[in-house]
Every structure is written in structure tokens, then in C-alpha cells.
Write an enzyme that holds these catalytic residues in place. Sequence first.
Site, PDB file in Angstrom:
ATOM      1  N   SER A 106      -6.365  -0.780   0.395  1.00  0.00           N
ATOM      2  CA  SER A 106      -6.657   0.495  -0.252  1.00  0.00           C
ATOM      3  C   SER A 106      -5.470   1.444  -0.231  1.00  0.00           C
ATOM      4  O   SER A 106      -5.516   2.498  -0.864  1.00  0.00           O
ATOM      5  CB  SER A 106      -7.859   1.167   0.433  1.00  0.00           C
ATOM      6  OG  SER A 106      -7.643   1.273   1.823  1.00  0.00           O
ATOM      7  N   HIS A 127      -8.072  -3.881  -5.694  1.00  0.00           N
ATOM      8  CA  HIS A 127      -8.769  -2.990  -4.769  1.00  0.00           C
ATOM      9  C   HIS A 127     -10.172  -2.656  -5.260  1.00  0.00           C
ATOM     10  O   HIS A 127     -10.355  -1.921  -6.227  1.00  0.00           O
ATOM     11  CB  HIS A 127      -7.957  -1.694  -4.576  1.00  0.00           C
ATOM     12  CG  HIS A 127      -8.606  -0.722  -3.650  1.00  0.00           C
ATOM     13  ND1 HIS A 127      -8.519   0.638  -3.810  1.00  0.00           N
ATOM     14  CD2 HIS A 127      -9.370  -0.927  -2.542  1.00  0.00           C
ATOM     15  CE1 HIS A 127      -9.199   1.238  -2.856  1.00  0.00           C
ATOM     16  NE2 HIS A 127      -9.726   0.307  -2.076  1.00  0.00           N
ATOM     17  N   GLU A 139      -9.051  -1.274  -8.874  1.00  0.00           N
ATOM     18  CA  GLU A 139      -7.653  -0.963  -9.147  1.00  0.00           C
ATOM     19  C   GLU A 139      -6.834  -2.254  -9.090  1.00  0.00           C
ATOM     20  O   GLU A 139      -6.938  -3.011  -8.124  1.00  0.00           O
ATOM     21  CB  GLU A 139      -7.108   0.030  -8.119  1.00  0.00           C
ATOM     22  CG  GLU A 139      -7.734   1.404  -8.202  1.00  0.00           C
ATOM     23  CD  GLU A 139      -7.255   2.336  -7.099  1.00  0.00           C
ATOM     24  OE1 GLU A 139      -7.059   3.525  -7.360  1.00  0.00           O
ATOM     25  OE2 GLU A 139      -7.084   1.864  -5.942  1.00  0.00           O
ATOM     26  N   ASN A 177      -7.448   6.676  -3.651  1.00  0.00           N
ATOM     27  CA  ASN A 177      -7.248   7.131  -2.279  1.00  0.00           C
ATOM     28  C   ASN A 177      -6.210   8.236  -2.165  1.00  0.00           C
ATOM     29  O   ASN A 177      -6.240   9.014  -1.214  1.00  0.00           O
ATOM     30  CB  ASN A 177      -6.889   5.951  -1.375  1.00  0.00           C
ATOM     31  CG  ASN A 177      -8.131   5.336  -0.775  1.00  0.00           C
ATOM     32  OD1 ASN A 177      -8.889   5.995  -0.073  1.00  0.00           O
ATOM     33  ND2 ASN A 177      -8.378   4.072  -1.082  1.00  0.00           N
TER      34      ASN A 177
END
Length: 272
Positions: A106, A127, A139, A177
Site C-alpha cells: 500500500s 494494490h 491501483e 494512501n
Amino acid sequence: MGAGIALVCASKKYDVMLFDSNLDVLDKAKSYMQKTLENQVIKGRISDQDKADTLERITWVQNMNELTDGDIVIEAVSERIELKKSIFAALTEICRPDALLLSNTSSLSITAIAGGLAHPERIAGMHFFNPAPVMPLVEVIRGNMTGMEQAERVFHFAESLGKIAVYASDTPGFIVNRIARPFYNESLRILQDKVATVEQIDHILTQAGGFKMGPFALQDLIGIDVSFAVTESVYTSFFQEGRFKPSRIQQRMVQAGTLGRKTGGGFYEYNS
């Protein structure tokens, strides 16, 4: 996350091998999948036969060498760069040169994970978000050496799983993130300054802000140790930029082992 990703793939009719060296972890993964699928049967989303067929597509393995014929391998271990590098070093020896080797990291650099390994063009980030069977976004991250053809294969694979795929650059925290760090960090600062309580902050952001979950309930779901590790990684990668500075509140909770839902308590208490 590994169990969730495996369940997503098996549900879309892919044959899956789920590897962990710890039998207890595999047993917990199996229980999680059976419970998740049974809930879907109860809700009328799938049939009993769908449930049986999905579980039939999964093989449980404790020896990494059994992954040798895999077309796609997705790693989902904890956010420790040396651990991930050691796994990918082993996979490059075990798997075919044309197999996609993907990390569910992440926040860690795909370029760093692939550095010095054979055929780095087939190493990329994929991800998923927690819980993987529910969250729609994936992602797709290209490292410096990831091939465009391979990245496109990952993108189309994510779409075949019914996910919304987006390309992200290999920068700390990628897209989501990087956005999420200030969301969590500012909430923790408000709590530390005693401006509002956990419950008040979550209530305001869900009832007035329109978020499905508040920052504290969401950290409990993800795991406070995971959230703290990602924050540390992003903070370090941005050369200690202040807006990403980790919180002492998170640090103390990780030290105490109060990690959220998975331990029965974090910012909230949960029934086992």
C-alpha cells in the site's frame, strides 16, 4: 488481505493457490472464505453451488515451490521492504520468466522491491483495498523497470475481477494512501489536542461529511498496525515532511497490541 484477494480471484473462476508457511493462517483464511461466501448465499447473491465451486477452485499450499506454474503471483505480506524483497527474490527463482509478480503493497516502492532481481519488467504493484471482496478500486503501479505490456496485463486482470483499475505512479502512498495520511493524521491531532472525542470525530465525518466510515472506525477495520506502518513508510519516503508525521497515539496502541477489530479492540471495542 491474501485470503480476500484469493477469494475475489476464485469467485471470478480463476484457479487459485493460496500459500502460507503457517497452517494456522491457512485455516483462518479458509474459515474467513467459508463465512464470507455463506453470508453471500444468505443474502441471495450467490447459490450454494456457486459457493462450492468457488472453494473448489482454491488449493491450499505451504510450500512456495508449488507456485512454479502460476501465471500471476500476488504477494500480500506485511509492509516490510526487506521481507517483500526476500519473497520476490525467491519468486524470481521459482516462477516462469513470463509470470507476473505483483505486490499488494500500500505504500512501498515497487522499484525498490524489484531492484537487482531478474526480469524486473514483470514486477508491478497491484494494490487492493480492505476488504478486497467488497472494495472496488485497485491501483496498478509501474516501477521504473516495469514493462508497459506487463502493466497493461495487470490492469486488464484487475478489470476481469470486476474491479475499477487505475494506474498510479511509483510514489510514496500512491494515490489513495497519500490522500488518507492527512485524513487520519489530522483526526489523531484533534484527538490528541482534546478538541473532540473519537466518537464525535467519526460522527461528524459520517453524518455531516458524507464519509461511509470515520477515520477511527476505518483504522480499526484496516488494522492500526497497518495504518501506522504505512504512515511511517510515507513519512520516511517524503524525507520527514511534517504533514505525514506519525502519531504517538497510534504508536502506543501498536505497542499495546490494541490493533482494532482483529484484536477485539482499538479505538472501539468489538465482540469476538
